[in-house]
Design a protein around this motif. Structure first.
Motif, PDB file in Angstrom:
ATOM      1  N   PHE A  25       0.905  -1.090   0.078  1.00 24.38           N
ATOM      2  CA  PHE A  25       0.072  -0.087  -0.063  1.00 24.38           C
ATOM      3  C   PHE A  25       0.715   1.275  -0.277  1.00 24.38           C
ATOM      4  O   PHE A  25       1.741   1.300   0.492  1.00 24.38           O
ATOM      5  N   ASP A  26       0.443   2.217  -0.521  1.00 24.80           N
ATOM      6  CA  ASP A  26       1.037   3.474  -0.615  1.00 24.80           C
ATOM      7  C   ASP A  26       1.206   4.198   0.586  1.00 24.80           C
ATOM      8  O   ASP A  26       2.202   4.914   0.948  1.00 24.80           O
ATOM      9  N   VAL A  27      -0.011   4.056   1.302  1.00 19.69           N
ATOM     10  CA  VAL A  27       0.123   4.754   2.484  1.00 19.69           C
ATOM     11  C   VAL A  27      -0.779   3.720   3.715  1.00 19.69           C
ATOM     12  O   VAL A  27      -1.574   3.185   3.225  1.00 19.69           O
ATOM     13  N   SER A  28      -0.471   4.051   4.895  1.00 23.12           N
ATOM     14  CA  SER A  28      -0.951   3.351   5.918  1.00 23.12           C
ATOM     15  C   SER A  28      -0.780   3.981   7.346  1.00 23.12           C
ATOM     16  O   SER A  28       0.009   4.477   7.904  1.00 23.12           O
ATOM     17  N   VAL A  29      -2.176   4.210   7.784  1.00 22.87           N
ATOM     18  CA  VAL A  29      -2.453   4.764   9.161  1.00 22.87           C
ATOM     19  C   VAL A  29      -3.386   3.879   9.937  1.00 22.87           C
ATOM     20  O   VAL A  29      -4.507   3.483   9.407  1.00 22.87           O
ATOM     21  N   THR A  30      -2.831   3.215  10.908  1.00 19.56           N
ATOM     22  CA  THR A  30      -3.626   2.329  11.798  1.00 19.56           C
ATOM     23  C   THR A  30      -3.568   2.820  13.238  1.00 19.56           C
ATOM     24  O   THR A  30      -2.798   3.309  13.538  1.00 19.56           O
ATOM     25  N   GLY A  31      -4.815   2.084  13.951  1.00 18.17           N
ATOM     26  CA  GLY A  31      -4.744   2.453  15.347  1.00 18.17           C
ATOM     27  C   GLY A  31      -5.139   3.726  15.450  1.00 18.17           C
ATOM     28  O   GLY A  31      -5.071   4.632  16.521  1.00 18.17           O
ATOM     29  N   ARG A  32      -5.987   4.581  14.493  1.00 21.12           N
ATOM     30  CA  ARG A  32      -6.606   5.972  14.570  1.00 21.12           C
ATOM     31  C   ARG A  32      -7.989   6.015  14.549  1.00 21.12           C
ATOM     32  O   ARG A  32      -8.547   5.815  13.484  1.00 21.12           O
ATOM     33  N   LEU A  33      -8.632   6.152  15.443  1.00 20.90           N
ATOM     34  CA  LEU A  33     -10.166   6.238  15.517  1.00 20.90           C
ATOM     35  C   LEU A  33     -10.417   7.774  14.921  1.00 20.90           C
ATOM     36  O   LEU A  33     -11.478   7.898  14.424  1.00 20.90           O
ATOM     37  N   ASP A  34      -9.694   8.539  15.166  1.00 18.19           N
ATOM     38  CA  ASP A  34      -9.924   9.807  14.600  1.00 18.19           C
ATOM     39  C   ASP A  34      -9.507   9.954  13.298  1.00 18.19           C
ATOM     40  O   ASP A  34      -8.283  10.304  12.913  1.00 18.19           O
ATOM     41  N   LYS A  35     -10.186   9.639  12.358  1.00 22.74           N
ATOM     42  CA  LYS A  35      -9.920   9.391  10.874  1.00 22.74           C
ATOM     43  C   LYS A  35     -10.000  10.643   9.968  1.00 22.74           C
ATOM     44  O   LYS A  35      -9.195  10.871   9.300  1.00 22.74           O
ATOM     45  N   GLN A  36     -10.678  11.731  10.568  1.00 28.23           N
ATOM     46  CA  GLN A  36     -10.571  13.163  10.065  1.00 28.23           C
ATOM     47  C   GLN A  36      -9.129  13.662  10.042  1.00 28.23           C
ATOM     48  O   GLN A  36      -8.660  13.988   9.021  1.00 28.23           O
ATOM     49  N   SER A  37      -8.527  13.619  11.255  1.00 29.15           N
ATOM     50  CA  SER A  37      -7.350  14.166  11.414  1.00 29.15           C
ATOM     51  C   SER A  37      -6.188  13.342  10.547  1.00 29.15           C
ATOM     52  O   SER A  37      -5.411  13.993   9.729  1.00 29.15           O
ATOM     53  N   ALA A  38      -6.199  12.195  10.644  1.00 25.59           N
ATOM     54  CA  ALA A  38      -5.394  11.101  10.021  1.00 25.59           C
ATOM     55  C   ALA A  38      -5.640  11.697   8.510  1.00 25.59           C
ATOM     56  O   ALA A  38      -4.466  11.476   7.602  1.00 25.59           O
ATOM     57  N   TYR A  39      -6.749  11.649   7.897  1.00 23.19           N
ATOM     58  CA  TYR A  39      -7.156  11.872   6.627  1.00 23.19           C
ATOM     59  C   TYR A  39      -6.546  13.197   6.214  1.00 23.19           C
ATOM     60  O   TYR A  39      -5.897  13.279   5.107  1.00 23.19           O
ATOM     61  N   GLN A  40      -6.637  14.296   6.989  1.00 20.37           N
ATOM     62  CA  GLN A  40      -6.139  15.430   6.568  1.00 20.37           C
ATOM     63  C   GLN A  40      -4.452  15.460   6.291  1.00 20.37           C
ATOM     64  O   GLN A  40      -3.859  15.980   5.382  1.00 20.37           O
ATOM     65  N   LYS A  41      -3.822  14.828   7.176  1.00 19.67           N
ATOM     66  CA  LYS A  41      -2.500  14.251   7.019  1.00 19.67           C
ATOM     67  C   LYS A  41      -1.962  13.717   5.969  1.00 19.67           C
ATOM     68  O   LYS A  41      -1.128  14.069   5.329  1.00 19.67           O
ATOM     69  N   ILE A  42      -2.916  12.605   5.536  1.00 26.61           N
ATOM     70  CA  ILE A  42      -2.442  11.628   4.313  1.00 26.61           C
ATOM     71  C   ILE A  42      -2.748  12.696   3.110  1.00 26.61           C
ATOM     72  O   ILE A  42      -1.856  12.553   2.124  1.00 26.61           O
ATOM     73  N   LYS A  43      -3.666  13.540   3.243  1.00 24.86           N
ATOM     74  CA  LYS A  43      -3.764  14.408   2.106  1.00 24.86           C
ATOM     75  C   LYS A  43      -2.647  15.443   1.765  1.00 24.86           C
ATOM     76  O   LYS A  43      -2.234  15.662   0.563  1.00 24.86           O
ATOM     77  N   GLN A  44      -2.261  15.872   2.930  1.00 25.48           N
ATOM     78  CA  GLN A  44      -1.084  16.880   2.994  1.00 25.48           C
ATOM     79  C   GLN A  44       0.011  16.150   2.575  1.00 25.48           C
ATOM     80  O   GLN A  44       1.031  16.666   1.685  1.00 25.48           O
ATOM     81  N   ASP A  45       0.446  15.006   3.095  1.00 24.88           N
ATOM     82  CA  ASP A  45       1.574  14.033   2.797  1.00 24.88           C
ATOM     83  C   ASP A  45       1.439  13.830   1.186  1.00 24.88           C
ATOM     84  O   ASP A  45       2.634  13.724   0.572  1.00 24.88           O
ATOM     85  N   LEU A  46       0.598  13.544   0.404  1.00 31.50           N
ATOM     86  CA  LEU A  46       0.431  12.912  -0.670  1.00 31.50           C
ATOM     87  C   LEU A  46       0.142  13.892  -1.949  1.00 31.50           C
ATOM     88  O   LEU A  46       0.155  13.934  -2.983  1.00 31.50           O
TER      89      LEU A  46
END
Length: 182
Positions: free
Chosen positions: A75-96
């Motif tokens: 997979f190109d990106v992996s974020v696990t163990g994060r129930l706060d998906k909105q902030s994790a999503y923001q970081k993924i968008k920024q990183d990619l």
């Protein structure tokens, strides 16, 4: 005849439990031991990749079994163990460097609802929670763990102007070069 994917999606993010798995947990005395994944979904990741679409996991749970599958499928990106998906999503968008409209997300439970209306497309398996089914842009025929990712990948590619044959052609011509994993 068009041979290249021409749709807006550049990244597909998957929840894991209830999407890539049936949501069942195999527990032993020392914690989670196993997860059951569907080989069709492994091919979905390769199918997306050969059309220039990145993929990743955004999951509320983490486990060694999941880490193994993430590495196996590359997979190109992996974020696990994060129930706060909105902030994790923001970081993924920024990183990619992707915009909301370029992201598709596949979720099945209420923890995924904060991404509805943010991502360009929100998909749900047919056995998702009622609140998710009501808000999803697309409800798949497959149940969680039953090939949902494959159905989503095909839907995205066909919506982007490809026939099913065109979508699979690069994958079938390059099994070894693409290092396809089921």
């Amino acid at each position: 005849m068009q041979t290249d994917y021409a749709g807006p999606v550049k990244l597909v993010l998957f929840d894991v439990d209830g999407v890539l798995t049936d949501g069942g947990l195999y527990l032993g005395p020392s914690g989670e031991l196993l997860k059951k994944f569907n080989v069709r979904d492994g091919l979905a990741v390769s199918l997306l990749r050969c059309h220039g679409i990145r993929s990743g996991v955004l999951s509320g749970k983490s486990s060694e079994a999941l880490d193994f599958r993430i590495q196996q499928l590359k997979f190109d990106v992996s974020v696990t163990g994060r129930l706060d998906k909105q902030s994790a999503y923001q970081k993924i968008k920024q990183d990619l460097g992707v915009e909301d409209a370029e992201v598709a997300y596949v979720g099945d439970d209420v923890v995924d609802l904060p991404l509805v209306g943010r991502v360009g497309l929100f998909f749900a398996p047919s056995d998702a929670h009622a609140m998710v089914l009501a808000k999803a842009d697309h409800v798949m025929c497959a149940r969680g763990g039953g090939g949902v990712a494959r159905e989503v990948a095909e839907h995205i590619l066909l919506s982007g102007g490809l026939s099913l044959e065109q979508a699979y052609q690069p994958l079938m011509e390059g099994w070894s070069e693409l290092h396809v994993v089921q």
